[in-house]
Design a protein around this motif. Structure first.
Motif, mmCIF file in Angstrom:
data_model
loop_
_atom_site.group_PDB
_atom_site.id
_atom_site.type_symbol
_atom_site.label_atom_id
_atom_site.label_comp_id
_atom_site.label_asym_id
_atom_site.label_seq_id
_atom_site.Cartn_x
_atom_site.Cartn_y
_atom_site.Cartn_z
ATOM 1 N N GLN A 1 0.871 -1.184 0.031
ATOM 2 C CA GLN A 1 0.017 -0.134 -0.062
ATOM 3 C C GLN A 1 0.933 1.192 -0.031
ATOM 4 O OE1 GLN A 1 -3.288 -0.121 -0.297
ATOM 5 N NE2 GLN A 1 -3.455 -2.063 -0.173
ATOM 6 N N PRO A 2 0.204 2.548 -0.590
ATOM 7 C CA PRO A 2 0.964 3.794 -0.330
ATOM 8 C C PRO A 2 1.671 3.987 0.970
ATOM 9 C CG PRO A 2 -0.844 3.763 -1.818
ATOM 10 C CD PRO A 2 -1.160 2.690 -1.206
ATOM 11 N N LEU A 3 2.798 4.458 1.179
ATOM 12 C CA LEU A 3 3.350 4.738 2.649
ATOM 13 C C LEU A 3 2.369 5.997 3.415
ATOM 14 C CD1 LEU A 3 5.454 4.417 4.725
ATOM 15 C CD2 LEU A 3 6.931 6.089 3.681
ATOM 16 N N PRO A 4 1.863 6.958 2.726
ATOM 17 C CA PRO A 4 1.178 7.510 3.468
ATOM 18 C C PRO A 4 -0.104 7.211 3.919
ATOM 19 C CG PRO A 4 1.830 8.731 1.524
ATOM 20 C CD PRO A 4 2.192 7.439 1.428
ATOM 21 N N LEU A 5 -0.846 6.066 3.073
ATOM 22 C CA LEU A 5 -2.158 5.178 3.797
ATOM 23 C C LEU A 5 -1.531 4.498 4.908
ATOM 24 C CD1 LEU A 5 -5.026 4.766 2.930
ATOM 25 C CD2 LEU A 5 -4.287 3.230 1.455
ATOM 26 N N ARG A 6 -0.715 3.908 4.581
ATOM 27 C CA ARG A 6 -0.162 2.852 5.535
ATOM 28 C C ARG A 6 0.027 3.632 7.291
ATOM 29 N NH1 ARG A 6 5.136 0.187 4.609
ATOM 30 N NH2 ARG A 6 4.357 -1.282 6.106
ATOM 31 N N ARG A 7 0.594 4.876 7.149
ATOM 32 C CA ARG A 7 0.453 5.346 8.230
ATOM 33 C C ARG A 7 -0.826 6.043 8.777
ATOM 34 N NH1 ARG A 7 5.375 9.952 6.336
ATOM 35 N NH2 ARG A 7 7.040 8.428 6.317
ATOM 36 N N VAL A 8 -1.523 6.603 7.901
ATOM 37 C CA VAL A 8 -2.978 6.919 8.438
ATOM 38 C C VAL A 8 -3.516 5.664 8.871
ATOM 39 C CG1 VAL A 8 -5.138 7.853 7.483
ATOM 40 C CG2 VAL A 8 -3.008 8.713 6.859
ATOM 41 N N CYS A 9 -3.586 4.617 8.448
ATOM 42 C CA CYS A 9 -4.297 3.369 8.955
ATOM 43 C C CYS A 9 -3.823 2.979 10.342
ATOM 44 C CB CYS A 9 -4.117 2.264 7.585
ATOM 45 S SG CYS A 9 -5.256 2.522 6.422
ATOM 46 N N ALA A 10 -2.256 2.987 10.427
ATOM 47 C CA ALA A 10 -1.830 2.642 11.705
ATOM 48 C C ALA A 10 -2.364 3.642 12.823
ATOM 49 C CB ALA A 10 -0.269 2.651 11.476
ATOM 50 N N GLY A 11 -2.505 4.764 12.468
ATOM 51 C CA GLY A 11 -2.965 5.466 13.404
ATOM 52 C C GLY A 11 -4.445 5.256 13.888
ATOM 53 N N ALA A 12 -5.199 5.137 12.434
ATOM 54 C CA ALA A 12 -6.669 4.611 12.817
ATOM 55 C C ALA A 12 -6.864 3.736 13.656
ATOM 56 C CB ALA A 12 -7.140 4.617 11.469
ATOM 57 N N LEU A 13 -6.097 2.750 13.517
ATOM 58 C CA LEU A 13 -6.201 1.349 14.606
ATOM 59 C C LEU A 13 -6.005 1.769 15.781
ATOM 60 C CD1 LEU A 13 -3.908 -1.130 12.286
ATOM 61 C CD2 LEU A 13 -6.431 -1.385 12.928
ATOM 62 N N GLY A 14 -5.092 2.680 16.266
ATOM 63 C CA GLY A 14 -5.091 3.165 17.634
ATOM 64 C C GLY A 14 -6.424 3.653 18.183
ATOM 65 N N GLN A 15 -6.781 4.664 17.166
ATOM 66 C CA GLN A 15 -8.118 5.329 17.455
ATOM 67 C C GLN A 15 -9.334 4.503 17.592
ATOM 68 O OE1 GLN A 15 -8.811 8.604 14.655
ATOM 69 N NE2 GLN A 15 -10.434 9.671 15.998
ATOM 70 N N LEU A 16 -9.164 3.405 16.708
ATOM 71 C CA LEU A 16 -10.390 2.650 16.866
ATOM 72 C C LEU A 16 -10.531 2.000 18.164
ATOM 73 C CD1 LEU A 16 -12.671 1.530 14.981
ATOM 74 C CD2 LEU A 16 -10.989 -0.389 14.119
ATOM 75 N N GLY A 17 -9.153 1.457 18.868
ATOM 76 C CA GLY A 17 -9.380 0.944 20.260
ATOM 77 C C GLY A 17 -9.554 -0.258 20.592
ATOM 78 N N GLU A 18 -9.387 -1.267 19.296
ATOM 79 C CA GLU A 18 -9.700 -2.717 19.630
ATOM 80 C C GLU A 18 -8.535 -3.473 19.732
ATOM 81 O OE1 GLU A 18 -12.738 -4.334 19.564
ATOM 82 O OE2 GLU A 18 -13.782 -2.446 19.039
ATOM 83 N N ASP A 19 -8.366 -4.363 20.697
ATOM 84 C CA ASP A 19 -7.219 -5.250 21.189
ATOM 85 C C ASP A 19 -6.834 -5.928 19.730
ATOM 86 O OD1 ASP A 19 -7.225 -3.895 23.663
ATOM 87 O OD2 ASP A 19 -8.301 -5.790 24.204
ATOM 88 N N ALA A 20 -7.721 -6.576 19.178
ATOM 89 C CA ALA A 20 -7.340 -7.318 17.908
ATOM 90 C C ALA A 20 -6.381 -6.736 17.107
ATOM 91 C CB ALA A 20 -8.430 -7.658 17.075
ATOM 92 N N ALA A 21 -6.031 -5.281 16.936
ATOM 93 C CA ALA A 21 -5.079 -4.510 16.323
ATOM 94 C C ALA A 21 -3.773 -4.572 16.968
ATOM 95 C CB ALA A 21 -5.570 -3.141 16.239
ATOM 96 N N VAL A 22 -3.503 -5.333 18.138
ATOM 97 C CA VAL A 22 -2.378 -5.510 18.368
ATOM 98 C C VAL A 22 -1.293 -6.213 17.753
ATOM 99 C CG1 VAL A 22 -0.851 -6.399 20.535
ATOM 100 C CG2 VAL A 22 -2.896 -5.109 20.869
ATOM 101 N N SER A 23 -1.549 -7.326 16.835
ATOM 102 C CA SER A 23 -0.527 -8.072 16.233
ATOM 103 C C SER A 23 -0.021 -7.094 14.990
ATOM 104 C CB SER A 23 -1.251 -9.413 16.063
ATOM 105 O OG SER A 23 -2.357 -9.236 15.029
ATOM 106 N N THR A 24 -0.964 -6.666 14.269
ATOM 107 C CA THR A 24 -0.929 -5.915 13.384
ATOM 108 C C THR A 24 0.294 -4.780 13.728
ATOM 109 O OG1 THR A 24 -2.736 -6.346 12.290
ATOM 110 C CG2 THR A 24 -1.502 -4.244 11.533
#
Length: 350
Positions: A273-296
Motif C-alpha cells: 500500500q502507499p506509505l502515506p495510507l499505511r501511516r494513516v491506517c496505523a494511526g486509525a487502528l489506535g483510534q479504533l481502540g480494539e485489542d485485535a489490532a495489537v498483532s498488526t
C-alpha cells in the motif's frame, strides 16, 4: 538611460509605490475607525435597549424602541444587532431578529443577494445566516454558485447556521464545482451544523466524480459519527483512485468503525500500500481502540519506515495494557522509546 540614473529612477518609482500603498492603508484604517465611532455614537442612546433584549430582560418596550429607530440610527442598530446575533442564542436572538424584520433588514438582505457589489452580496448572506432565516435557504443555495469567492463562502457559512439539511447536497456539489469550489474546511463546518438529516447526501457524495467532494463527505462522516456510511467508507478506502480520499476514509473508520474494521484497516498497512495510507491506517487502528489490532501494530514496529513504526507504537500506547505489553516485548527500539516518551509527557502513562 543606463547605469546610475536608471537605478535611481527605479528606486524612486518603488519608493513612490510603497508610499502610495502606505497612504491607502492609513486612509482605510482611519475610515474604518471613523465609521466605527460614528456607529457607536448613533447606537449609544439605544444601547440600554440592546442590552435588555440580548439579555432576555425585555417584555416588549425595548424592542419597540429599537424598531422605532430611523435614518442613520436604524442602519447602526441593524449592524449592532448583526454583531450580537453571533453571540446570542434562544429567545433573545429571536427578539433581535424580530427587530431586524421590523426594520425591513431581512427583506433588504434577500434583495441584496442579487446586488452588483460582491461585498453587499456577502454581507447579505451573512446577515441572513446569523438571523437563521429559513426562507433564505433557496436563495443562499443559489449563491453557492456566485462568481465571487467571498459570496460563496458567506452563503455556505449562512447555510450551516440555518442548518437545513436540504442544503447539504448542493453544498457538497459546490465543493467540487469547476473553477469555483468552496474551501473544504468551510464546507465541512457548514455540513456539521445541519444534523443527522444529511446522511443520505453524504452517502451520495462519497461516490461523487470530484475527489474534493468525496474527501469532505468522508471527513464529515467520521467527525459527525454518520455510521450509515460505514460500508461506503470501506469501499472508498479500498478502491478510490484518489489517495487523499482513501486516507480520509481510513481516518473516519478509526473514529466511527466497528470491530470488523480492524481487519479492513490492517489490510491497508501492508507493504504494497502507499506509505502515506499505511501511516494513516496505523494511526486509525489506535483510534479504533480494539485489542485485535495489537498483532498488526506490533509487526509494524519493525517496519523500515521509522515514522510508520513510531505511529504504530503510539497506537499501541492508546490500546492500553495489551498494547503496552507488546511495546515491552519489543525492547529498546527507537520508535518504541519515542512513543513512550511522548505519552509520558502528555500524561497518558502513569
Amino acid at each position: 538611460m543606463t547605469g546610475a540614473p536608471l537605478t535611481l529612477l527605479a528606486a524612486t518609482l518603488v519608493f513612490a509605490a510603497c508610499l502610495a500603498l502606505a497612504v491607502v492603508l492609513v486612509l482605510t484604517k482611519v475610515g474604518r475607525q471613523t465609521r466605527r465611532r460614528r456607529r457607536a455614537a448613533l447606537v449609544a442612546p439605544l444601547r440600554s435597549h440592546l442590552i435588555a433584549v440580548s439579555a432576555g430582560e425585555d417584555e416588549g418596550p425595548a424592542r419597540s424602541a429599537l424598531a422605532a429607530a430611523d435614518g442613520p440610527s436604524r442602519l447602526a442598530v441593524t449592524g449592532a444587532i448583526a454583531d450580537l446575533l453571533g453571540k446570542v442564542r434562544g429567545l433573545p436572538a429571536e427578539h433581535l431578529v424580530e427587530v431586524l424584520d421590523r426594520h425591513g433588514a431581512l427583506e433588504a438582505a434577500m434583495a441584496d443577494l442579487r446586488h452588483s457589489s460582491p461585498v453587499r452580496r456577502a454581507q447579505a448572506a451573512q446577515l441572513l445566516g446569523v438571523s437563521r432565516v429559513p426562507d433564505a435557504v433557496d436563495a443562499l443555495v443559489a449563491a453557492l454558485q456566485d462568481k465571487a469567492g467571498e459570496v460563496r463562502s458567506s452563503a455556505a457559512y449562512a447555510l450551516g447556521l440555518i442548518g437545513d439539511p436540504r442544503a447539504a447536497a448542493p453544498l457538497l456539489a459546490a465543493v467540487g464545482a469547476p473553477g469555483a469550489g468552496l474551501p473544504a474546511g468551510l464546507a465541512a463546518d457548514a455540513l456539521l451544523g445541519m444534523g443527522v438529516g444529511i446522511s443520505g447526501a453524504l452517502g451520495d457524495a462519497l461516490s461523487d466524480p470530484d475527489p474534493r467532494t468525496r474527501t469532505v463527505a468522508a471527513h464529515v462522516c467520521g467527525t459527525g459519527s454518520f455510521t450509515r456510511a460505514l460500508p461506503c467508507l470501506r469501499e472508498r478506502l479500498a478502491l478510490d483512485p484518489d489517495l487523499t480520499v482513501r486516507e480520509t476514509c481510513a481516518q473516519a473508520l478509526g473514529s466511527i468503525g466497528r470491530a470488523d474494521d480492524v481487519e479492513v484497516l490492517a489490510r491497508h498497512t501492508e507493504a504494497l500500500q502507499p506509505l502515506p495510507l499505511r501511516r494513516v491506517c496505523a494511526g486509525a487502528l489506535g483510534q479504533l481502540g480494539e485489542d485485535a489490532a495489537v498483532s498488526t501494530l506490533a509487526a509494524l514496529l519493525r517496519d523500515p519506515d521509522p515514522r510508520l513504526a513510531e505511529i504504530a507504537a503510539t497506537s499501541l500506547v492508546r490500546l492500553g495494557p495489551c498494547g503496552r505489553a507488546a511495546l515491552d516485548a519489543a525492547g529498546d527500539e527507537r520508535p518504541v522509546q519515542s512513543a513512550l516518551t511522548v505519552a509520558s509527557l502528555q500524561g497518558v502513562l502513569r
